[in-house]
Design a protein around this motif. Structure first.
Motif, PDB file in Angstrom:
ATOM      1  N   SER A  28       0.551  -1.450   0.167  1.00 39.66           N
ATOM      2  CA  SER A  28       0.202  -0.241   0.359  1.00 39.66           C
ATOM      3  C   SER A  28       0.810   1.084   0.244  1.00 39.66           C
ATOM      4  O   SER A  28       0.500   2.429  -0.167  1.00 39.66           O
ATOM      5  N   LEU A  30       1.360   3.021   2.976  1.00 43.05           N
ATOM      6  CA  LEU A  30       1.022   3.929   3.392  1.00 43.05           C
ATOM      7  C   LEU A  30       1.759   2.828   5.458  1.00 43.05           C
ATOM      8  O   LEU A  30       1.350   1.886   6.021  1.00 43.05           O
ATOM      9  N   VAL A  32       1.926   3.320   8.762  1.00 43.19           N
ATOM     10  CA  VAL A  32       1.302   3.250  10.023  1.00 43.19           C
ATOM     11  C   VAL A  32       1.573   2.873  11.154  1.00 43.19           C
ATOM     12  O   VAL A  32       2.108   2.125  10.880  1.00 43.19           O
ATOM     13  N   ASN A  48       1.860  -1.258  11.331  1.00 39.11           N
ATOM     14  CA  ASN A  48       1.483  -1.948  10.251  1.00 39.11           C
ATOM     15  C   ASN A  48       1.806  -2.850   9.617  1.00 39.11           C
ATOM     16  O   ASN A  48       3.649  -3.079   8.898  1.00 39.11           O
ATOM     17  N   GLU A  50       2.217  -5.673   6.090  1.00 37.69           N
ATOM     18  CA  GLU A  50       1.158  -5.759   5.401  1.00 37.69           C
ATOM     19  C   GLU A  50       1.669  -7.602   4.221  1.00 37.69           C
ATOM     20  O   GLU A  50       3.133  -8.129   5.197  1.00 37.69           O
ATOM     21  N   THR A  57      -2.844  -9.207   5.911  1.00 39.11           N
ATOM     22  CA  THR A  57      -2.141  -7.735   6.900  1.00 39.11           C
ATOM     23  C   THR A  57      -2.689  -7.266   7.812  1.00 39.11           C
ATOM     24  O   THR A  57      -3.988  -7.525   8.476  1.00 39.11           O
ATOM     25  N   CYS A  59      -2.895  -4.502  10.981  1.00 39.87           N
ATOM     26  CA  CYS A  59      -2.870  -2.629  10.504  1.00 39.87           C
ATOM     27  C   CYS A  59      -2.634  -3.285  12.459  1.00 39.87           C
ATOM     28  O   CYS A  59      -1.965  -3.282  13.393  1.00 39.87           O
ATOM     29  N   ALA A  60      -1.555  -1.562  12.606  1.00 43.98           N
ATOM     30  CA  ALA A  60      -0.736  -1.281  13.468  1.00 43.98           C
ATOM     31  C   ALA A  60      -1.837  -1.025  14.872  1.00 43.98           C
ATOM     32  O   ALA A  60      -1.114  -1.458  15.398  1.00 43.98           O
ATOM     33  N   GLU A  61      -2.711  -0.713  14.746  1.00 43.94           N
ATOM     34  CA  GLU A  61      -3.421  -1.323  15.761  1.00 43.94           C
ATOM     35  C   GLU A  61      -3.863  -2.924  16.627  1.00 43.94           C
ATOM     36  O   GLU A  61      -3.858  -3.415  17.746  1.00 43.94           O
ATOM     37  N   PRO A  91      -8.979   4.858  13.092  1.00 41.08           N
ATOM     38  CA  PRO A  91      -9.290   3.100  12.852  1.00 41.08           C
ATOM     39  C   PRO A  91      -9.831   2.824  12.118  1.00 41.08           C
ATOM     40  O   PRO A  91     -11.069   3.060  12.241  1.00 41.08           O
ATOM     41  N   CYS A  92      -9.859   1.367  11.225  1.00 41.34           N
ATOM     42  CA  CYS A  92     -10.492   1.151  10.284  1.00 41.34           C
ATOM     43  C   CYS A  92     -11.857   0.535  11.616  1.00 41.34           C
ATOM     44  O   CYS A  92     -10.931   0.295  13.181  1.00 41.34           O
TER      45      CYS A  92
HETATM   46  N1  THU Z   1      -3.856   0.088   8.028  1.00 44.03           N
HETATM   47  C1  THU Z   1      -3.549   0.656   9.243  1.00 44.03           C
HETATM   48  O1  THU Z   1      -2.567  -0.026  10.140  1.00 44.03           O
HETATM   49  N2  THU Z   1      -4.470   0.567  10.242  1.00 44.03           N
HETATM   50  C2  THU Z   1      -5.896   1.894   9.737  1.00 44.03           C
HETATM   51  O2  THU Z   1      -6.648   1.478  11.198  1.00 44.03           O
HETATM   52  C3  THU Z   1      -6.321   1.220   8.599  1.00 44.03           C
HETATM   53  C4  THU Z   1      -5.353   0.585   7.730  1.00 44.03           C
HETATM   54  C5  THU Z   1      -3.136  -0.361   7.710  1.00 44.03           C
HETATM   55  C6  THU Z   1      -3.980  -2.103   6.583  1.00 44.03           C
HETATM   56  C7  THU Z   1      -2.467  -1.310   5.620  1.00 44.03           C
HETATM   57  O3  THU Z   1      -1.457  -1.542   5.807  1.00 44.03           O
HETATM   58  C8  THU Z   1      -2.542   0.200   5.170  1.00 44.03           C
HETATM   59  O4  THU Z   1      -2.549   0.833   6.394  1.00 44.03           O
HETATM   60  C9  THU Z   1      -3.364   0.628   4.046  1.00 44.03           C
HETATM   61  O5  THU Z   1      -4.319   0.370   4.562  1.00 44.03           O
END
Ligand code: THU
Length: 149
Positions: A28, A30, A32, A48, A50, A57, A59-61, A91-92
């Motif tokens: 990605s 991105l 995080v 995060n 991936e 993947t 997430c950082a959380e 957060p997602c």
């Molecule tokens: N991502 C996070 O680490 N936390 C979130 O709350 C949203 C998304 C990461 C997952 C993936 O590696 C990248 O951001 C793009 O979605």
């Protein structure tokens, strides 16, 4: 009357930005970072990670919650989530649920212009209390509501 300890948001943001640099995000792009503090003053972190199969993947959380349990699973009170430049991210959906279990509805999430409570991001949440046999998670332990088994 006891006042809750002040949250050092600037420090949390710096911690989150530093850990974002450790992210594995070649797909990605991105990076995080997440940093949080517990009610007993411990700082926990995650980035995060991936995977070539995308759907795996983390997430950082996810990393932050794992770090929380590594430290004994205290109650999470504040979290800052940022990208590699230190810009706020919220957060997602899945991670809102994960954070709910770790910090409950009054968990503070760093945001612009001011931190927001988790229950504004995840209203009417499903949680441990909705299960027939309450599990003893950080949220229950912190409030003294021990599970039956
Ligand atoms: N991502 C996070 O680490 N936390 C979130 O709350 C949203 C998304 C990461 C997952 C993936 O590696 C990248 O951001 C793009 O979605």
């Amino acid at each position: 009357m006891s006042a809750a300890p002040a949250i050092e948001w600037t420090v949390l943001r710096e911690e989150a930005t530093a850990v974002a640099a450790r992210a594995w995000a070649p797909y990605s792009g991105l990076q995080v970072g997440a940093a949080g503090v517990t009610d007993n003053g411990v700082t926990v972190r995650g980035c995060n990670v991936e995977n070539a199969s995308y759907g795996l993947t983390l997430c950082a959380e996810c990393g932050l919650v794992s770090d929380l349990h590594r430290h004994g699973a205290a109650h999470l009170v504040a979290v800052s989530i940022v990208d590699g430049n230190g810009a706020f991210l919220l957060p997602c959906g899945r991670c809102r649920q994960l954070l709910y279990e770790a910090g409950g509805p009054d968990l503070l999430i760093d945001a612009d212009p001011a931190p927001v409570r988790l229950d504004t991001l995840l209203p009417n949440a499903f949680g441990p209390d909705d299960l027939p046999t309450a599990r003893t998670g950080p949220q229950q332990r912190a409030s003294g509501r021990e599970g039956a088994g």
